[in-house]
Enzyme design. Structure first.
Site, PDB file in Angstrom:
ATOM      1  N   PRO A 286       0.818  -1.211   0.000  1.00 27.54           N
ATOM      2  CA  PRO A 286       0.000   0.000   0.000  1.00 27.54           C
ATOM      3  C   PRO A 286       0.857   1.268   0.000  1.00 27.54           C
ATOM      4  O   PRO A 286       1.890   1.327   0.672  1.00 27.54           O
ATOM      5  CB  PRO A 286      -0.779  -0.107   1.314  1.00 27.54           C
ATOM      6  CG  PRO A 286       0.094  -0.914   2.211  1.00 27.54           C
ATOM      7  CD  PRO A 286       0.851  -1.870   1.326  1.00 27.54           C
ATOM      8  N   ARG A 288      -0.817   4.926  -1.175  1.00 32.94           N
ATOM      9  CA  ARG A 288      -1.829   5.935  -0.852  1.00 32.94           C
ATOM     10  C   ARG A 288      -2.658   5.568   0.381  1.00 32.94           C
ATOM     11  O   ARG A 288      -3.006   6.430   1.173  1.00 32.94           O
ATOM     12  CB  ARG A 288      -2.776   6.101  -2.045  1.00 32.94           C
ATOM     13  CG  ARG A 288      -3.727   7.272  -1.938  1.00 32.94           C
ATOM     14  CD  ARG A 288      -4.858   7.157  -2.963  1.00 32.94           C
ATOM     15  NE  ARG A 288      -4.363   6.749  -4.258  1.00 32.94           N
ATOM     16  CZ  ARG A 288      -3.972   7.585  -5.209  1.00 32.94           C
ATOM     17  NH1 ARG A 288      -4.067   8.868  -5.016  1.00 32.94           N
ATOM     18  NH2 ARG A 288      -3.531   7.134  -6.363  1.00 32.94           N
ATOM     19  N   ARG A 324      -1.935  16.049  -9.334  1.00 34.95           N
ATOM     20  CA  ARG A 324      -2.982  15.038  -9.542  1.00 34.95           C
ATOM     21  C   ARG A 324      -4.229  15.573 -10.253  1.00 34.95           C
ATOM     22  O   ARG A 324      -4.760  14.899 -11.129  1.00 34.95           O
ATOM     23  CB  ARG A 324      -3.380  14.383  -8.216  1.00 34.95           C
ATOM     24  CG  ARG A 324      -2.226  13.572  -7.578  1.00 34.95           C
ATOM     25  CD  ARG A 324      -2.719  12.656  -6.472  1.00 34.95           C
ATOM     26  NE  ARG A 324      -3.556  11.616  -7.008  1.00 34.95           N
ATOM     27  CZ  ARG A 324      -4.868  11.618  -7.016  1.00 34.95           C
ATOM     28  NH1 ARG A 324      -5.543  12.602  -6.450  1.00 34.95           N
ATOM     29  NH2 ARG A 324      -5.541  10.644  -7.565  1.00 34.95           N
ATOM     30  N   TYR A 328      -4.306  13.350 -13.500  1.00 37.08           N
ATOM     31  CA  TYR A 328      -5.183  12.179 -13.413  1.00 37.08           C
ATOM     32  C   TYR A 328      -6.653  12.543 -13.235  1.00 37.08           C
ATOM     33  O   TYR A 328      -7.453  11.661 -12.923  1.00 37.08           O
ATOM     34  CB  TYR A 328      -4.880  11.352 -12.164  1.00 37.08           C
ATOM     35  CG  TYR A 328      -3.493  10.847 -11.939  1.00 37.08           C
ATOM     36  CD1 TYR A 328      -2.937   9.870 -12.757  1.00 37.08           C
ATOM     37  CD2 TYR A 328      -2.750  11.303 -10.857  1.00 37.08           C
ATOM     38  CE1 TYR A 328      -1.680   9.364 -12.486  1.00 37.08           C
ATOM     39  CE2 TYR A 328      -1.491  10.793 -10.589  1.00 37.08           C
ATOM     40  CZ  TYR A 328      -0.961   9.828 -11.416  1.00 37.08           C
ATOM     41  OH  TYR A 328       0.272   9.314 -11.134  1.00 37.08           O
ATOM     42  N   CYS A 355       2.486  29.193 -15.051  1.00 35.98           N
ATOM     43  CA  CYS A 355       2.071  29.654 -16.374  1.00 35.98           C
ATOM     44  C   CYS A 355       1.739  28.488 -17.286  1.00 35.98           C
ATOM     45  O   CYS A 355       2.506  28.122 -18.181  1.00 35.98           O
ATOM     46  CB  CYS A 355       3.151  30.551 -16.969  1.00 35.98           C
ATOM     47  SG  CYS A 355       3.225  32.071 -16.035  1.00 35.98           S
ATOM     48  N   TYR A 384       1.412  11.134  -3.439  1.00 36.42           N
ATOM     49  CA  TYR A 384       1.531  11.631  -4.816  1.00 36.42           C
ATOM     50  C   TYR A 384       1.315  13.145  -4.899  1.00 36.42           C
ATOM     51  O   TYR A 384       0.741  13.644  -5.868  1.00 36.42           O
ATOM     52  CB  TYR A 384       0.566  10.874  -5.756  1.00 36.42           C
ATOM     53  CG  TYR A 384       0.756   9.380  -5.660  1.00 36.42           C
ATOM     54  CD1 TYR A 384       1.905   8.792  -6.170  1.00 36.42           C
ATOM     55  CD2 TYR A 384      -0.172   8.590  -5.001  1.00 36.42           C
ATOM     56  CE1 TYR A 384       2.111   7.423  -6.045  1.00 36.42           C
ATOM     57  CE2 TYR A 384       0.035   7.218  -4.868  1.00 36.42           C
ATOM     58  CZ  TYR A 384       1.173   6.646  -5.395  1.00 36.42           C
ATOM     59  OH  TYR A 384       1.388   5.289  -5.256  1.00 36.42           O
TER      60      TYR A 384
END
Ligand SMILES: *Cc1c(COP(=O)(O)O)cnc(C)c1O
Length: 426
Positions: A286, A288, A324, A328, A355, A384
């Site tokens: 594991p 996350r 993220r 994603y 930018c 992450y």
């Protein structure tokens, strides 16, 4: 909120007197002391999650190998090392970090489709638990290197079980067209080669199907595939398989979907392991699940801007601190650190200073309009987030604070401008 030991886990980052806290530390005070953007981690929460995983898969032979890429901060690695966890690594750099933090080499498993010879040498010399081999060529290179060094390389083949996991395309790794692993058929061919090689030894079978998977069924289908590979490798090549590795990807709470029911998955896994023809150790990886909701990102509102019929909340954190959302489609709850006068909710885009039009923390969020200087908390930023931070736009990387045992400690100082050019030669 219960007080007994058996009470349900307390929610991390509680609101006390209208202000979000980490343990007993006010996030407002931490932001004042260390500046923003700032990552804050709750070490007690991370350890509590480790216990949750251990309880779910409880059994005499369980190795929880923390997936270092989720958050490689040494202070977190150190907490996991002291708690007896292992590490799932994907590079020589991660091996270095894991060993620096005192994680025992015999609890380290090494995955990744592109290990270099130097990284393999590092793994062999430090005596890791196993290489999770992802191709025939990689196995060949590892075998040659092990012969050269006069060592035996412990190997588990990473199987691509061809199960689809209902998650974002970039985090689905277990379907047949992903770059990871080899088919069960090819895996058996590799176990045959391992059996014939004097410096390779088969110790496990590995799988990892993706990230943020909230259903048990894809894990169980993958487990069935690797249990079958383990049994056949034993029968057909004489391999003495010691463990099956179910990978990571256990989904955490989501604003819409819930969290993966880990205890239910654990019970199903145990039933299947009991039926195996030989006793097998279980490894889980594991990332996350251990640190995701144990971290937040604090950011201040720089400006509120209306243009083109839209309202933009411009914050001092963006894709450089949390990629993220744009990479994603990750959705992170964003709340005020201090409960304010409730302005009427408006639909806003929360955007960073970088930018790039793709630089945003959230789009189309309904939020009571904050003002300049309002401190916001981006939730579930323990995994992450800092790990994927960059210096794009020559932005120094943010500081990281760990709260553990009642103390708040700066565990990574904010980068200075001089850090940006440290390795450059005019
Ligand atoms: C990324 C990764 C993990 C951890 O994934 P999470 O979604 O963070 O749990 C575990 N194993 C391997 C091989 C990985 O690449």
């Amino acid at each position: 909120m219960g007080t007994g030991v058996l009470s349900p886990a307390r929610p991390p980052f509680p609101r006390l007197g209208g202000v979000l806290h980490c343990g007993s530390h006010s996030l407002e005070a931490l932001a004042d002391e260390h500046g923003t953007p700032l990552y804050v981690y709750d070490g007690d929460r991370a350890l509590e999650r480790l216990s949750t995983v251990r309880d779910a898969f409880r059994g005499p032979e369980l190795l929880v190998a923390y997936s270092v890429k989720a958050n490689p901060n040494l202070a977190l690695l150190d907490l996991f090392a002291r708690a007896g966890a292992g590490a799932d690594i994907v590079s020589g750099g991660e091996l270095y970090c894991a060993l620096c933090a005192g994680i025992a080499a015999e609890r380290v498993v090494f995955a990744g489709v592109g290990k270099t010879r130097d990284e393999m040498r590092q793994g062999l010399e430090s005596g890791i638990r196993a290489f999770h081999v992802e191709s025939a060529q990689e196995l060949e290179v590892l075998g040659a290197l092990a012969s050269e060094l006069g060592r035996e390389a412990p190997v588990a083949v990473r199987v691509n079980p061809d199960v689809d996991s209902p998650t974002h395309a970039f985090t689905r790794t277990g379907h047949a067209r992903a770059k990871f692993g080899v088919s069960p058929r090819e895996a058996l061919a590799l176990y045959r080669r391992i059996a014939d090689h004097p410096h390779l030894r088969a110790v496990g079978v590995d799988v990892h199907i993706g990230s943020q998977v909230r259903e048990a069924s894809p894990f169980l289908r993958a487990l069935d595939v690797i249990l079958d590979v383990a049994a056949r490798a034993g029968r057909e090549t004489g391999a003495a398989i010691e463990y099956v590795d179910l990978g990571g990807g256990f989904g955490i709470e989501d604003p819409v979907a819930g969290e993966l029911d880990l205890p239910a998955l654990g019970r199903e896994v145990a039933l299947r392991l009991q039926k195996a023809s030989r006793p097998l150790q279980l490894v889980v990886e594991p990332g996350r699940f251990l640190v995701g909701d144990a971290g937040v990102l604090l950011t201040r509102v720089l400006y509120v801007k209306r243009s083109g019929g839209k309202t933009f909340v411009v914050t001092d954190a963006g894709m450089t601190e949390l990629i993220r959302p744009s990479h994603y489609g990750g959705e992170h709850a964003i709340t005020r650190v201090r409960e304010g006068r409730q302005a009427p909710a408006e639909e806003v885009d929360i955007v960073g200073p970088v930018c790039e039009q793709g630089d945003f923390l959230a789009r189309g969020r309904s939020l009571p309009l904050p003002s300049r200087g309002t401190l916001l908390c981006v939730h579930q930023a323990g995994a992450y987030a800092a790990a994927m931070a960059s210096n794009y736009n020559s932005r120094p990387r943010a500081a990281e604070v760990l709260v553990h045992d009642g103390r708040a400690a700066l565990v990574r100082r904010r980068e200075r401008y001089s850090d940006l050019v440290r390795n450059e030669r005019p």
